[in-house]
Design a protein around this motif. Sequence first.
Motif, short mmCIF file in Angstrom:
data_model
loop_
_atom_site.label_atom_id
_atom_site.label_comp_id
_atom_site.label_asym_id
_atom_site.label_seq_id
_atom_site.Cartn_x
_atom_site.Cartn_y
_atom_site.Cartn_z
N PHE A 396 1.17 -1.29 -0.25
CA PHE A 396 0.30 -0.09 0.16
C PHE A 396 0.68 1.24 0.04
N LEU A 397 0.65 2.19 -0.78
CA LEU A 397 1.82 3.59 -1.12
C LEU A 397 0.90 4.78 -2.05
N ALA A 398 -0.35 4.43 -0.92
CA ALA A 398 -1.00 6.27 -1.37
C ALA A 398 0.04 7.37 -0.67
N PRO A 399 -0.22 8.77 -1.11
CA PRO A 399 -0.07 9.40 -1.22
C PRO A 399 0.42 9.78 0.58
N LEU A 400 1.49 10.43 1.08
CA LEU A 400 1.17 10.10 2.43
C LEU A 400 0.04 12.30 2.51
N THR A 401 -0.37 12.79 1.51
CA THR A 401 -1.21 13.80 1.56
C THR A 401 -2.80 12.96 1.58
N ILE A 402 -2.96 12.23 1.26
CA ILE A 402 -4.04 11.90 0.47
C ILE A 402 -5.36 11.91 1.98
N ASP A 403 -6.13 12.77 1.33
CA ASP A 403 -7.72 13.10 2.00
C ASP A 403 -8.65 11.95 3.04
N GLU A 404 -9.11 12.17 3.98
CA GLU A 404 -9.46 11.39 4.79
C GLU A 404 -10.26 10.86 4.25
N PRO A 405 -11.32 11.48 3.31
CA PRO A 405 -13.11 10.89 3.37
C PRO A 405 -12.20 10.06 1.50
N VAL A 406 -11.51 9.95 0.96
CA VAL A 406 -10.62 9.44 -0.04
C VAL A 406 -10.14 7.84 0.30
N PHE A 407 -9.14 8.58 1.56
CA PHE A 407 -8.78 6.69 2.56
C PHE A 407 -10.17 5.82 2.86
N ASN A 408 -11.75 6.45 3.25
CA ASN A 408 -11.58 5.71 3.64
C ASN A 408 -12.71 4.98 2.63
N GLU A 409 -12.86 5.90 2.09
CA GLU A 409 -13.61 5.37 0.61
C GLU A 409 -12.92 4.35 -0.30
N ALA A 410 -11.28 3.83 -0.16
CA ALA A 410 -10.38 3.38 -0.42
C ALA A 410 -10.46 2.51 0.84
N MET A 411 -10.53 2.37 2.11
CA MET A 411 -10.93 0.88 2.63
C MET A 411 -11.82 0.62 2.73
N ASP A 412 -13.45 1.24 2.23
CA ASP A 412 -14.68 0.27 1.57
C ASP A 412 -14.71 -0.47 0.50
N ILE A 413 -13.58 0.07 -0.27
CA ILE A 413 -13.34 -1.01 -1.44
C ILE A 413 -12.28 -2.10 -1.29
N LEU A 414 -11.64 -1.67 -0.28
CA LEU A 414 -11.01 -2.84 -0.28
C LEU A 414 -11.14 -4.37 0.40
N LYS A 415 -11.95 -3.64 1.82
CA LYS A 415 -12.94 -4.74 2.21
C LYS A 415 -13.94 -6.15 1.41
N ASP A 416 -14.43 -4.95 0.07
CA ASP A 416 -15.65 -5.44 -0.50
C ASP A 416 -13.91 -6.20 -1.83
N ALA A 417 -13.23 -5.83 -2.01
CA ALA A 417 -12.32 -6.61 -2.53
C ALA A 417 -11.81 -8.03 -2.24
N VAL A 418 -11.46 -8.17 -0.75
CA VAL A 418 -11.07 -9.21 -0.72
C VAL A 418 -11.87 -10.17 -0.48
N ASN A 419 -12.95 -9.74 0.68
CA ASN A 419 -14.70 -10.32 0.30
C ASN A 419 -14.97 -11.36 -0.92
N ALA A 420 -15.36 -9.89 -2.70
CA ALA A 420 -15.39 -10.63 -3.77
C ALA A 420 -14.32 -11.57 -4.34
N ALA A 421 -12.69 -11.55 -4.01
CA ALA A 421 -11.87 -12.17 -4.34
C ALA A 421 -11.57 -13.53 -3.23
N ARG A 422 -12.57 -13.82 -2.41
CA ARG A 422 -12.37 -15.18 -1.33
C ARG A 422 -13.74 -16.24 -2.09
N GLU A 423 -14.69 -14.90 -2.73
CA GLU A 423 -16.23 -16.35 -2.28
C GLU A 423 -16.14 -16.33 -4.48
#
Length: 424
Positions: A396-423
Amino acid sequence: MTNADLAARRVDAMARGVGVMTDHFITRAENAEVWDEDGNRLIDFAAGIAVVNTGHRHPKVMAAVKAQLDGFTHTCHQVLPYAPYVTLAERLNAKVPGAFDKKTVFVTTGAEAVENAVKCARAYTGRPAVIAFGGGFHGRTFMGMSLTGKVVPYKVGFGAMMPDVFHVPYPCALHGVSVDDSFATIEALFKADVDPARVAAVIFEPVQGEGGFYPAPAEFVTRLRALCDAHGMVMIADEVQTGFGRTGKLFAMEHYDVAADITTMAKGLGGGLPISAVTGKAEIMDAAAPGGLGGTYGGNPLGIAAGNAVLDVIEEEDLCGRAEEFGNKLKAVLSDIQSTTPELADIRGPGFMVAAEFMTTDGKPNAELTGKIRVEALKRGLVLLTCGVYGNVIRFLAPLTIDEPVFNEAMDILKDAVNAAREN
């Protein structure tokens, strides 16, 4: 023009050896977000492979580059020098770890920085050999390839590597390699293959990049320093990927109690502009004769201007602090994922240089699941990179300047991606 049109043209026009991970052709970027030819928005957790630590098109970096454009773009510093080059060298001499006099040279790429570090070490010691580590990545030039401890894809088909380069296992508890194992191999190397009196340098990454984001244990770094001192070898820290705030410090070596003799830098230094640097002990850096170091584009004025601005931004916006803050948030999310994902075997990394390693239920590297997670994340608009000798690590190498709402959106996507990949 669409992504699909450009993908077809790319295949016809570009050499196959330039691997491309996605078919999203980017038209614009801002901080941690990018947009492609089809109008898709993506959250960028690759940052150009740890290049835009200060975010895409940081206003202060862009202003510095534009101001330099109005002056001049190139003279070759070896022909007509310029003050900002000297200023950036002075700043790096002061900031790179080590309580000794330092000097700096600027070149263009990380591989070039590594090449020049080895040249300086050989010139200073009068010795030819170099020790590197399994899993390490140091570039795609012939010396860079030779030092790199990963065959596929970097060495395949390119013939004999450079002589007098020796590899030792890098300590990694997860894969059963201890610090003692690494040093036992070095001692065996000295008995079977190379006299330590012939070794010019030892090069290592404080946190391996391509190799899997494995942080060097403190004991390993301390013992490596002692080994180099005992045998008169130059200790080179490759901070091309770890540098400029990524690990929660300006340089990863600040996490240790010892300093390297030479530090190589690139990537995050330019904030998106090509520039790299080698900073080291003054007497080592001065070992090469005039003309032995440099390059036509080395320390290009635009890259120098960006570098000075990047250092300002890191300090003014406390990006080292933000690396710790967002790195901890990311690790917390990964820990939540791990509670329902037994394949997630390890979460690691200092600051915002974080990795998640996936294994099968019988303890083997799980590259298949890792790749699926990357693909599922990309489908949902999140760009992730994989790494590791076995290809089973997401970094994980996001810019250190990332806005918190964008970071939170990315975390939601990450969770969904892990679940989808395992299924699937």
